[in-house]
Design an enzyme around this catalytic site. Structure first.
Site, PDB file in Angstrom:
ATOM      1  N   ASP A 203       0.816  -1.207   0.000  1.00  0.00           N
ATOM      2  CA  ASP A 203       0.000   0.000   0.000  1.00  0.00           C
ATOM      3  C   ASP A 203       0.859   1.269   0.000  1.00  0.00           C
ATOM      4  O   ASP A 203       0.367   2.367  -0.194  1.00  0.00           O
ATOM      5  CB  ASP A 203      -0.855  -0.020   1.271  1.00  0.00           C
ATOM      6  CG  ASP A 203      -2.281   0.352   0.970  1.00  0.00           C
ATOM      7  OD1 ASP A 203      -2.655   0.372  -0.211  1.00  0.00           O
ATOM      8  OD2 ASP A 203      -3.017   0.652   1.934  1.00  0.00           O
TER       9      ASP A 203
ATOM     10  N   ASP B 158     -18.971   5.350  13.286  1.00  0.00           N
ATOM     11  CA  ASP B 158     -19.878   5.218  12.144  1.00  0.00           C
ATOM     12  C   ASP B 158     -20.402   6.595  11.735  1.00  0.00           C
ATOM     13  O   ASP B 158     -21.196   7.217  12.446  1.00  0.00           O
ATOM     14  CB  ASP B 158     -21.037   4.289  12.527  1.00  0.00           C
ATOM     15  CG  ASP B 158     -21.930   3.974  11.324  1.00  0.00           C
ATOM     16  OD1 ASP B 158     -21.914   4.770  10.345  1.00  0.00           O
ATOM     17  OD2 ASP B 158     -22.636   2.963  11.359  1.00  0.00           O
TER      18      ASP B 158
ATOM     19  N   ASN C 239     -20.237   7.934  -0.013  1.00  0.00           N
ATOM     20  CA  ASN C 239     -21.639   7.927   0.404  1.00  0.00           C
ATOM     21  C   ASN C 239     -22.130   9.180   1.108  1.00  0.00           C
ATOM     22  O   ASN C 239     -23.331   9.382   1.200  1.00  0.00           O
ATOM     23  CB  ASN C 239     -21.891   6.729   1.329  1.00  0.00           C
ATOM     24  CG  ASN C 239     -21.660   5.420   0.599  1.00  0.00           C
ATOM     25  OD1 ASN C 239     -22.304   5.170  -0.413  1.00  0.00           O
ATOM     26  ND2 ASN C 239     -20.731   4.628   1.088  1.00  0.00           N
TER      27      ASN C 239
HETATM   28  P1  AMP Z   1     -14.704   2.038   4.639  1.00  0.00           P
HETATM   29  O1  AMP Z   1     -13.582   1.861   5.626  1.00  0.00           O
HETATM   30  O2  AMP Z   1     -14.247   2.561   3.323  1.00  0.00           O
HETATM   31  O3  AMP Z   1     -15.592   0.817   4.522  1.00  0.00           O
HETATM   32  O4  AMP Z   1     -15.663   3.206   5.239  1.00  0.00           O
HETATM   33  C1  AMP Z   1     -16.352   3.042   6.453  1.00  0.00           C
HETATM   34  C2  AMP Z   1     -16.963   4.350   6.846  1.00  0.00           C
HETATM   35  O5  AMP Z   1     -17.896   4.781   5.835  1.00  0.00           O
HETATM   36  C3  AMP Z   1     -17.775   4.277   8.148  1.00  0.00           C
HETATM   37  O6  AMP Z   1     -17.468   5.402   8.950  1.00  0.00           O
HETATM   38  C4  AMP Z   1     -19.195   4.360   7.662  1.00  0.00           C
HETATM   39  O7  AMP Z   1     -20.018   4.930   8.637  1.00  0.00           O
HETATM   40  C5  AMP Z   1     -19.059   5.270   6.463  1.00  0.00           C
HETATM   41  N1  AMP Z   1     -20.242   5.206   5.614  1.00  0.00           N
HETATM   42  C6  AMP Z   1     -20.715   4.163   4.907  1.00  0.00           C
HETATM   43  N2  AMP Z   1     -21.890   4.487   4.294  1.00  0.00           N
HETATM   44  C7  AMP Z   1     -22.158   5.777   4.624  1.00  0.00           C
HETATM   45  C8  AMP Z   1     -23.207   6.714   4.298  1.00  0.00           C
HETATM   46  N3  AMP Z   1     -24.247   6.364   3.518  1.00  0.00           N
HETATM   47  N4  AMP Z   1     -23.139   7.949   4.832  1.00  0.00           N
HETATM   48  C9  AMP Z   1     -22.108   8.317   5.615  1.00  0.00           C
HETATM   49  N5  AMP Z   1     -21.099   7.494   5.946  1.00  0.00           N
HETATM   50  C10 AMP Z   1     -21.111   6.248   5.467  1.00  0.00           C
END
Ligand code: AMP
Length: 499
Positions: free
Chosen positions: A34, A168, A220
């Site tokens: 990475d 989250d 998102n």
């Molecule tokens: P990742 O590590 O890329 O899977 O991202 C995880 C993060 O994305 C977590 O903090 C989730 O709460 C956030 N996340 C996923 N879906 C949404 C959404 N619809 N709105 C805001 N945050 C999101």
């Protein structure tokens, strides 16, 4: 031996490799790092201002992470914009549970927010990102924290989770709207940090052509994107609010544009796809075309050319420096592989002057002054590394000739090492203009390897490798040796394709 650098990631990866070797002994395995995409970070972005003995002893430097994702973003943005990545300055924001920003200048990562470990930079799910290191000392001195407790605090109890109790972002957005002050604080901390990095990276690259968001939050959260992209008009980046609110990615739509039609910076949402990027890397590695497994594509007799500095000027500039109607005086014989005129100019920077800078006989449409790294420090200026001829977004410099002085507003560059060759040679070696190769020169039974050499295809008799004196000595060829090699006429070189 790399476990110490990433204790949460490397030991499990090695355990997986070992286990796969046992279970599937014939299956080739490829490790995709990475950090690899950030191998191009220049020293100014890679180093910390710490004593060199400490740095050397403990292997301290910035590596950067999420490289696979940022590389994928660069590829996806270039494809979407239908502009090759080597012509774009991209700020890539990977906002997932871990989060980082990268400045990708003309195809290379030149800055990124994660450092020696994935803790530096943005506010993350459970990591705090940038903090004053004095805070850590303060906590240690308090006697209430030892190294283990600090590690836990910074890696698992900080960031969004530390401020709000959850990592989250969906919950944080909802609770913030309902009036939860800790979530409101977390959101503003989070977006403010990203905005700061976007502005910083635009300054580092002298502008930006695209800003892209990826990762769980980046893909998102319209709200986070809005907060990060507000009031960037000074960068000529304008968000289309409707497109931002409705942007939706899926397997079919992997990039969405969210900038207003008249925005000069493209704002994009890109579906993270590290798996595909890793699969592609693995495939190219197994096909023998990656940088580390480069296959020799040809042997050639090449000329060497070194010129610490030179000026390619337009006729208008020549007349301002040498007088009206002046024609450059031909020098007669080629000098160090370049056709230079008898006329010379002086360069003037805030730190000093350089006299007798050769002017190339061939006139340029734009003025271009190529200087070496050593010259940068004599003049007191900072010249971006560019392929010769590419002066976009470069700084200016003051020129002096016998009849006048003038300040250019752009044109000062330091040339990326390159191998010029004719179209038939390029066809024979199966390389294209702008492609990257590795050139190995063999001399006196020794080999000097020049990585990452850009191919420039132009009508010319013989392939010529253009080097800076500093680069040659870094590759172990002394000045005298280099001159001897140049006078020898040509040297034999093996040319390999780079990734
Ligand atoms: P990742 O590590 O890329 O899977 O991202 C995880 C993060 O994305 C977590 O903090 C989730 O709460 C956030 N996340 C996923 N879906 C949404 C959404 N619809 N709105 C805001 N945050 C999101």
């Amino acid at each position: 031996s790399l476990s110490d650098l990433a204790p949460l990631h490397n030991p499990p990866a090695v355990a997986t490799i070992r286990l796969c070797r046992e279970l599937l002994p014939d299956l080739p395995q490829v490790a995709v790092f990475d950090t690899a995409f950030h191998a191009t970070l220049p020293a100014r972005a890679r180093e910390y201002a710490l004593p060199r003995d400490v740095v050397d002893r403990f292997g301290i430097r910035r590596y950067g992470f999420h490289g696979t994702s940022h590389a994928h973003v660069a590829t996806a943005v270039a494809a979407y914009m239908k502009v090759p990545a080597p012509q774009l300055r991209i700020v890539s924001c990977h906002l997932g549970n871990g989060a980082s920003v990268a400045a990708i200048e003309y195809g290379r990562s030149i800055e990124t927010s994660m450092g020696m470990t994935p803790m530096e930079g943005l506010v993350m799910g459970t990591r705090c990102g940038d903090v004053d290191p004095g805070i850590l000392l303060h906590l240690l001195h308090s006697g209430k924290f030892d190294a283990t407790a600090l590690d836990q605090l910074l890696n698992t109890r900080a960031g969004l989770s530390g401020v709000t109790g959850t990592n989250d972002m969906r919950q944080i957005e909802k609770r913030a709207a309902q009036g939860d002050e800790s979530c409101r604080l977390a959101l503003t901390l989070y977006a403010h940090r990203i905005r700061k990095y976007i502005g910083a990276y635009a300054a580092v690259m002298g502008g930006v052509d695209a800003i892209a968001f990826t990762g769980g939050v980046g893909e998102n959260s319209a709200l986070v994107r809005h907060r990060c992209l507000q009031r960037l008009e000074f960068l000529r980046a304008l968000l289309d609010e409707e497109a931002n609110r409705t942007a939706k990615l899926d397997a079919a739509v992997t990039v969405a544009g969210i900038s207003a039609p008249h925005s000069q910076v493209r704002l994009l949402v890109v579906r993270a796809d590290e798996e595909t990027a890793i699969a592609k890397e693995a495939a190219s590695c197994l096909a023998g075309t990656s940088r580390r497994h480069a296959a020799t594509i040809g042997e050639a007799a090449i000329d060497l050319s070194i010129l610490a500095r030179c000026a390619r000027l337009s006729q208008a500039t020549i007349e301002r420096l040498f007088g009206q109607g002046h024609r450059l005086q031909q020098a007669g014989e080629p000098h160090t592989g370049h056709q230079v005129a008898r006329d010379t100019i002086a360069l003037i920077g805030p730190g000093g002057r350089i006299e007798d800078v050769p002017v190339l006989e061939a006139l340029g449409a734009h003025d271009q002054i190529e200087i070496s790294r050593a010259d940068e420090f004599v003049l007191g200026v900072d010249a971006p590394v560019r392929i010769s001829g590419d002066v976009r977004n470069s700084p200016g410099i003051t020129l002096e000739g016998p009849q006048g002085r003038m300040s250019l507003s752009e044109g000062l560059v330091s040339a990326r090492r390159h191998l010029r060759m004719s179209p038939p040679d390029a066809a024979r070696l199966d390389v294209r203009d702008g492609g990257r190769v590795q050139v190995t020169i063999s001399h006196n039974g020794r080999h000097a390897i020049f990585d990452d050499v850009t191919v420039l295809v132009a009508p010319l008799a013989r392939p010529t490798l253009h080097l800076e004196p500093d680069e040659a000595s870094a590759a172990g060829i002394g000045r005298g040796e280099l001159e001897a090699l140049m006078h020898q006429g040509s040297v034999s070189a093996a040319i390999r394709r780079a990734a």
